[in-house]
Design a protein around this motif. Structure first.
Motif, PDB file in Angstrom:
ATOM      1  N   THR A  92       0.829  -1.211   0.000  1.00 49.26           N
ATOM      2  CA  THR A  92       0.000   0.000   0.000  1.00 49.26           C
ATOM      3  C   THR A  92       0.856   1.251   0.000  1.00 49.26           C
ATOM      4  OG1 THR A  92      -1.716  -1.178   1.228  1.00 49.26           O
ATOM      5  CG2 THR A  92      -1.826   1.224   1.219  1.00 49.26           C
ATOM      6  N   VAL A  93       1.919   1.242   0.779  1.00 47.16           N
ATOM      7  CA  VAL A  93       2.811   2.407   0.835  1.00 47.16           C
ATOM      8  C   VAL A  93       3.495   2.613  -0.504  1.00 47.16           C
ATOM      9  CG1 VAL A  93       4.860   3.403   1.954  1.00 47.16           C
ATOM     10  CG2 VAL A  93       3.170   2.124   3.303  1.00 47.16           C
ATOM     11  N   TYR A  94       3.959   1.525  -1.132  1.00 48.51           N
ATOM     12  CA  TYR A  94       4.681   1.620  -2.407  1.00 48.51           C
ATOM     13  C   TYR A  94       3.777   2.148  -3.509  1.00 48.51           C
ATOM     14  CZ  TYR A  94       8.202  -1.251  -0.076  1.00 48.51           C
ATOM     15  OH  TYR A  94       9.131  -1.738   0.789  1.00 48.51           O
ATOM     16  N   ASN A  95       2.519   1.736  -3.486  1.00 47.03           N
ATOM     17  CA  ASN A  95       1.604   2.207  -4.526  1.00 47.03           C
ATOM     18  C   ASN A  95       1.440   3.723  -4.468  1.00 47.03           C
ATOM     19  OD1 ASN A  95       1.089  -0.252  -5.724  1.00 47.03           O
ATOM     20  ND2 ASN A  95      -0.629  -0.743  -4.377  1.00 47.03           N
ATOM     21  N   LEU A  96       1.495   4.271  -3.235  1.00 46.74           N
ATOM     22  CA  LEU A  96       1.382   5.726  -3.103  1.00 46.74           C
ATOM     23  C   LEU A  96       2.598   6.446  -3.679  1.00 46.74           C
ATOM     24  CD1 LEU A  96      -0.077   5.958   0.537  1.00 46.74           C
ATOM     25  CD2 LEU A  96      -1.308   6.290  -1.617  1.00 46.74           C
ATOM     26  N   LEU A  97       3.758   5.758  -3.632  1.00 42.95           N
ATOM     27  CA  LEU A  97       5.006   6.385  -4.081  1.00 42.95           C
ATOM     28  C   LEU A  97       5.445   5.889  -5.464  1.00 42.95           C
ATOM     29  CD1 LEU A  97       6.912   6.109  -0.687  1.00 42.95           C
ATOM     30  CD2 LEU A  97       5.771   8.133  -1.623  1.00 42.95           C
ATOM     31  N   ALA A  98       4.568   5.131  -6.128  1.00 38.18           N
ATOM     32  CA  ALA A  98       4.960   4.506  -7.400  1.00 38.18           C
ATOM     33  C   ALA A  98       5.280   5.520  -8.479  1.00 38.18           C
ATOM     34  CB  ALA A  98       3.842   3.584  -7.890  1.00 38.18           C
ATOM     35  N   SER A  99       4.669   6.708  -8.410  1.00 37.25           N
ATOM     36  CA  SER A  99       4.870   7.682  -9.479  1.00 37.25           C
ATOM     37  C   SER A  99       6.325   8.080  -9.615  1.00 37.25           C
ATOM     38  CB  SER A  99       4.012   8.918  -9.241  1.00 37.25           C
ATOM     39  OG  SER A  99       4.375   9.533  -8.008  1.00 37.25           O
ATOM     40  N   PHE A 100       7.081   8.082  -8.493  1.00 36.52           N
ATOM     41  CA  PHE A 100       8.493   8.434  -8.559  1.00 36.52           C
ATOM     42  C   PHE A 100       9.265   7.402  -9.386  1.00 36.52           C
ATOM     43  CE2 PHE A 100       7.072  10.148  -4.390  1.00 36.52           C
ATOM     44  CZ  PHE A 100       7.181  11.486  -4.716  1.00 36.52           C
ATOM     45  N   ILE A 101       8.911   6.162  -9.187  1.00 37.41           N
ATOM     46  CA  ILE A 101       9.601   5.089  -9.917  1.00 37.41           C
ATOM     47  C   ILE A 101       9.165   5.053 -11.378  1.00 37.41           C
ATOM     48  CG2 ILE A 101       9.942   2.596 -10.063  1.00 37.41           C
ATOM     49  CD1 ILE A 101       9.629   2.482  -7.046  1.00 37.41           C
ATOM     50  N   THR A 102       7.870   5.092 -11.611  1.00 35.34           N
ATOM     51  CA  THR A 102       7.381   4.962 -12.986  1.00 35.34           C
ATOM     52  C   THR A 102       7.806   6.128 -13.858  1.00 35.34           C
ATOM     53  OG1 THR A 102       5.281   5.950 -12.300  1.00 35.34           O
ATOM     54  CG2 THR A 102       5.406   3.531 -12.350  1.00 35.34           C
ATOM     55  N   THR A 103       7.900   7.303 -13.278  1.00 35.54           N
ATOM     56  CA  THR A 103       8.352   8.455 -14.059  1.00 35.54           C
ATOM     57  C   THR A 103       9.778   8.248 -14.537  1.00 35.54           C
ATOM     58  OG1 THR A 103       6.900   9.959 -12.872  1.00 35.54           O
ATOM     59  CG2 THR A 103       8.760  10.942 -14.023  1.00 35.54           C
ATOM     60  N   GLY A 104      10.628   7.765 -13.641  1.00 35.66           N
ATOM     61  CA  GLY A 104      12.018   7.502 -14.026  1.00 35.66           C
ATOM     62  C   GLY A 104      12.141   6.382 -15.023  1.00 35.66           C
ATOM     63  N   MET A 105      11.383   5.303 -14.828  1.00 35.70           N
ATOM     64  CA  MET A 105      11.429   4.168 -15.745  1.00 35.70           C
ATOM     65  C   MET A 105      10.909   4.562 -17.126  1.00 35.70           C
ATOM     66  SD  MET A 105      12.896   1.609 -14.524  1.00 35.70           S
ATOM     67  CE  MET A 105      12.440   0.592 -15.914  1.00 35.70           C
ATOM     68  N   ARG A 106       9.875   5.352 -17.143  1.00 38.58           N
ATOM     69  CA  ARG A 106       9.321   5.816 -18.426  1.00 38.58           C
ATOM     70  C   ARG A 106      10.360   6.606 -19.202  1.00 38.58           C
ATOM     71  NH1 ARG A 106       4.411  10.188 -18.587  1.00 38.58           N
ATOM     72  NH2 ARG A 106       4.463  10.687 -20.804  1.00 38.58           N
ATOM     73  N   PHE A 107      11.099   7.476 -18.479  1.00 42.03           N
ATOM     74  CA  PHE A 107      12.135   8.278 -19.130  1.00 42.03           C
ATOM     75  C   PHE A 107      13.252   7.388 -19.681  1.00 42.03           C
ATOM     76  CE2 PHE A 107      16.278  10.376 -18.709  1.00 42.03           C
ATOM     77  CZ  PHE A 107      16.109  11.421 -19.609  1.00 42.03           C
ATOM     78  N   LEU A 108      13.720   6.433 -18.880  1.00 41.56           N
ATOM     79  CA  LEU A 108      14.830   5.570 -19.305  1.00 41.56           C
ATOM     80  C   LEU A 108      14.431   4.666 -20.471  1.00 41.56           C
ATOM     81  CD1 LEU A 108      16.416   4.524 -15.891  1.00 41.56           C
ATOM     82  CD2 LEU A 108      17.296   6.156 -17.559  1.00 41.56           C
ATOM     83  N   LEU A 109      13.237   4.085 -20.382  1.00 44.71           N
ATOM     84  CA  LEU A 109      12.773   3.202 -21.449  1.00 44.71           C
ATOM     85  C   LEU A 109      12.624   3.969 -22.756  1.00 44.71           C
ATOM     86  CD1 LEU A 109      11.701   0.493 -22.463  1.00 44.71           C
ATOM     87  CD2 LEU A 109       9.435   1.149 -21.600  1.00 44.71           C
ATOM     88  N   ASN A 110      12.013   5.111 -22.696  1.00 39.07           N
ATOM     89  CA  ASN A 110      11.801   5.911 -23.898  1.00 39.07           C
ATOM     90  C   ASN A 110      13.138   6.313 -24.527  1.00 39.07           C
ATOM     91  OD1 ASN A 110       9.797   7.358 -25.612  1.00 39.07           O
ATOM     92  ND2 ASN A 110      10.983   9.145 -24.954  1.00 39.07           N
ATOM     93  N   LYS A 111      14.135   6.519 -23.680  1.00 40.34           N
ATOM     94  CA  LYS A 111      15.449   6.949 -24.156  1.00 40.34           C
ATOM     95  C   LYS A 111      16.189   5.822 -24.876  1.00 40.34           C
ATOM     96  CE  LYS A 111      19.438   9.569 -22.469  1.00 40.34           C
ATOM     97  NZ  LYS A 111      20.109  10.119 -21.266  1.00 40.34           N
ATOM     98  N   GLN A 112      15.821   4.559 -24.616  1.00 43.18           N
ATOM     99  CA  GLN A 112      16.530   3.423 -25.201  1.00 43.18           C
ATOM    100  C   GLN A 112      15.919   2.927 -26.506  1.00 43.18           C
ATOM    101  OE1 GLN A 112      19.419   2.401 -23.844  1.00 43.18           O
ATOM    102  NE2 GLN A 112      19.061   4.084 -22.411  1.00 43.18           N
ATOM    103  N   ILE A 113      14.671   3.270 -26.802  1.00 40.27           N
ATOM    104  CA  ILE A 113      13.982   2.698 -27.958  1.00 40.27           C
ATOM    105  C   ILE A 113      14.646   3.105 -29.271  1.00 40.27           C
ATOM    106  CG2 ILE A 113      11.835   2.739 -29.277  1.00 40.27           C
ATOM    107  CD1 ILE A 113      10.322   2.823 -26.622  1.00 40.27           C
ATOM    108  N   CYS A 114      14.828   4.398 -29.501  1.00 38.56           N
ATOM    109  CA  CYS A 114      15.365   4.856 -30.792  1.00 38.56           C
ATOM    110  C   CYS A 114      16.809   4.417 -31.023  1.00 38.56           C
ATOM    111  CB  CYS A 114      15.221   6.372 -30.913  1.00 38.56           C
ATOM    112  SG  CYS A 114      13.522   6.877 -31.309  1.00 38.56           S
ATOM    113  N   PRO A 115      17.717   4.487 -30.036  1.00 38.29           N
ATOM    114  CA  PRO A 115      19.060   3.960 -30.278  1.00 38.29           C
ATOM    115  C   PRO A 115      19.063   2.493 -30.685  1.00 38.29           C
ATOM    116  CG  PRO A 115      19.082   5.356 -28.344  1.00 38.29           C
ATOM    117  CD  PRO A 115      17.640   5.210 -28.739  1.00 38.29           C
TER     118      PRO A 115
END
Length: 494
Positions: free
Chosen positions: A167-190
Motif C-alpha cells: 500500500t505504501v509503495y503504490n502511493l510512491l509509485a509515481s516516482f519510480i514509474t516516471t524515471g522508468m518511463r524516461f529511461l525506457l523511452n530513451k533506449q527505444i530509438c538507439p
C-alpha cells in the motif's frame, strides 16, 4: 562570345544529363504487397530488438523514501497496431501505434526504518514509435539505409508492487514509474537505429553487386542511381551487365530500351532488357568458350557416313594413309549471339562456322570443308528462387558453303542430320550449363515464387511473390559485423 558558343554552354548540362542516362539492364519493382510481407518479418525482428534493449539502473529518493531499480528486463511486447509503407521519394516509414511493453525488475526500497527487496512488474502503455529509413546508393552501387530518423513516446507507465509494504509503495509509485518511463523511452530509438544502420545493412550486403558467375564471366548489379520510392512501390535500376573476367571493361554499349514496369498485382517484378542477355553472350564470346568439337563417340555414326559420302571425292584425293582417319566437326560461334525480345517471344540469332576435318593419329588434321551455320533459337526465361535460367530450343537452321554456291547445293542433304545432331546432342548439353543460372539481386533468405513471365518490346518482365526461406534474424546473425577488437595492452615490464 558568339551566340552559337553561348547556346552550347547553356545546353551542355542538359546534354550531359541525357548522355549519362544509361538504361538499366535489370530493373526491380517492389510493390505494396511485397512490403506487407516484409512488414510481417520486420515486425518480428523489431520485437526481438526491443526485447533485448538494455536499461540502466535507476535510483533516487523522495523525502525518507529511497529506491534502487536494477536488472530491468522486457518480458512481453504487444505491437499489433503497426504499419510499414512507402514515402516518396526515398523513404520507408515504420509506424507502431498504441503498443505496450511489459517489464520486470528488481527493487531495493527503504522507507523510514523499513527495508524491502523484491520484484516489480511494470507496463508501458500507449507506446508510439515512428521510424523513417532513407534508402540510397552507396559508392559501390549497393542499396543501403543511409539515414534513420526515429521518434518514440510513452503515454503512461504503470507498476505493480507486492509485499508487506504494497500500500505504501503504490502511493510512491509515481516516482519510480516516471524515471522508468524516461529511461525506457530513451533506449527505444538507439536500439532501432542500430538495428537499421548496422544489422539491416548487413542483410543488404548479401545482395550481389559485382560477382563472378562462373570461371569465365561475372555480373555487375550495381545501382545506376538512388532508388525511387513512390506511394505504391520501390523501384531500383541496376546496371545488369555481364563482363569477361580478365577484361572487365570490354563490353558492348547499352542501346536497349528502358524497361517500364506498369503492373502492381504481384509482390515484386524483375525486368530484364535485351542488353542484359546480349552482354552475357558477348562476355562468353570474348572468353572463347562458344566453341565445340564433336568427334569419336559424340559423332553420330549415320552423320559420319553421310559426311564421308558427301566429301568422297575430296577424301579420295588425299593420301591413302589418312582416308580412314576419324572425322571431327568443329563448331565455333563467329560473332556474339544477339537476343531479340518481342511480345510474341524471345529469339537468339547465332552465326557460327562449322569446319569438317579428318584427324589421323600423329598427323596434322586435314580440313575437308568449312561452312557457315546460322541458327535462330527460341529462348525461355524462368526464375526459381533467386536463380534466373534460360532454356534454348532450335527454331530455324541453315548452312551454306563459304566457298561456292555449288557446294551449298551439295550441303542440302546435310541440313536435316546436322539439325538433328544439334537438337539431340548439343542443345541438351547447352541447357545443362544454363541450368546453373545467375542470381538476381535479392538478399539472402528471400526467394522468388509463383513467377509469371511476359514479353514486351525489348525486355522481359517476370512477376512473382516473395518468400522468406530464412528469417531476418538468421541471416543477420550470420553476416552481422564482428565486434571491433579490444586494443592489446602490453603488460611486459623491464
Amino acid at each position: 562570345m558568339t551566340m552559337e558558343r553561348l547556346l552550347r554552354l547553356l545546353l551542355l548540362p542538359c546534354l550531359l544529363t541525357v548522355a549519362s542516362a544509361v538504361p538499366p539492364g535489370c530493373k526491380i519493382r517492389v510493390t505494396s504487397k511485397g512490403l506487407d510481407l516484409v512488414k510481417q518479418e520486420g515486425l518480428r525482428f523489431v520485437a526481438e530488438e526491443l526485447e533485448n534493449i538494455t536499461i540502466p539502473d535507476l535510483s533516487g529518493s523522495e523525502g525518507r523514501f529511497h529506491y534502487t531499480i536494477n536488472n530491468v528486463k522486457v518480458t512481453e511486447l504487444e505491437l499489433s497496431n503497426s504499419d510499414l509503407h512507402f514515402q516518396p521519394s526515398q523513404d520507408l516509414v515504420f509506424d507502431i501505434n498504441n503498443a505496450s511493453i511489459s517489464l520486470t525488475f528488481q527493487r531495493k526500497l527503504l522507507y523510514w526504518f523499513f527495508y524491502d527487496i523484491g520484484t516489480i512488474n511494470a507496463s508501458a502503455e500507449g507506446v508510439n514509435i515512428k521510424t523513417q529509413l532513407q534508402l540510397s546508393k552507396d559508392v559501390a552501387g549497393r542499396l543501403k539505409i543511409s539515414n534513420i530518423t526515429c521518434d518514440a513516446s510513452i503515454a503512461k507507465m504503470q507498476a505493480g508492487f507486492s509485499g508487506t509494504l504494497k500500500t505504501v509503495y503504490n502511493l510512491l509509485a509515481s516516482f519510480i514509474t516516471t524515471g522508468m518511463r524516461f529511461l525506457l523511452n530513451k533506449q527505444i530509438c538507439p536500439a532501432l537505429n542500430h538495428a537499421g544502420m548496422v544489422l539491416l545493412n548487413s542483410l543488404l550486403d548479401t545482395v550481389p553487386v559485382r560477382n563472378p558467375v562462373d570461371d569465365y564471366i561475372g555480373i555487375d548489379y550495381s545501382l545506376l542511381n538512388d532508388p525511387v520510392v513512390t506511394k505504391d512501390s520501390l523501384e531500383m535500376d541496376f546496371k545488369g551487365m555481364f563482363y569477361h573476367l580478365p577484361n572487365e571493361n570490354d563490353t558492348i554499349p547499352n542501346e536497349a530500351v528502358y524497361p517500364v514496369i506498369k503492373d502492381d498485382q504481384r509482390m515484386v517484378y524483375v525486368a530484364l532488357s535485351e542488353y542484359f542477355f546480349d552482354s552475357a553472350m558477348y562476355a562468353y564470346y570474348k572468353a572463347g568458350v562458344l566453341r565445340l568439337d564433336i568427334s569419336g563417340e559424340r559423332m553420330p555414326k549415320d552423320l559420319e557416313v553421310l559426311l564421308r559420302t558427301t566429301y568422297f571425292g575430296s577424301i579420295m584425293l588425299l593420301n591413302p594413309s589418312v582416308v580412314e582417319a576419324p572425322m571431327l566437326l568443329s563448331l565455333e560461334v563467329s560473332a556474339p549471339p544477339r537476343f531479340t525480345i518481342k511480345p510474341t517471344g524471345t529469339t537468339v540469332t547465332v552465326s557460327s562456322t562449322l569446319s569438317i576435318y579428318l584427324v589421323p593419329s600423329n598427323l596434322p588434321a586435314v580440313q575437308l570443308s568449312s561452312m557457315t551455320m546460322e541458327m535462330r533459337l527460341n529462348a525461355k526465361v524462368t526464375l526459381k528462387g533467386k536463380v534466373l535460367r534460360v532454356v534454348f530450343d532450335i527454331r530455324r537452321f541453315r548452312i551454306y558453303s563459304n566457298q561456292s554456291a555449288l557446294e551449298s547445293l551439295a550441303l542440302i542433304p546435310l541440313q536435316g542430320p546436322l539439325k538433328t545432331m544439334l537438337q539431340v546432342g548439343i542443345m541438351p548439353m547447352l541447357n545443362e550449363r544454363t541450368k546453373r543460372g545467375v542470381q538476381i539481386p535479392l538478399p539472402e533468405g528471400m526467394d522468388f515464387t509463383k513467377e509469371t513471365v511476359t514479353n514486351h518490346v525489348g525486355f522481359i518482365c517476370v512477376g512473382g511473390d516473395l518468400h522468406f526461406s530464412k528469417g531476418l534474424r538468421e541471416v543477420i546473425e550470420k553476416y552481422r559485423p564482428a565486434p571491433s577488437a579490444e586494443p592489446i595492452v602490453n603488460t611486459t615490464s623491464n
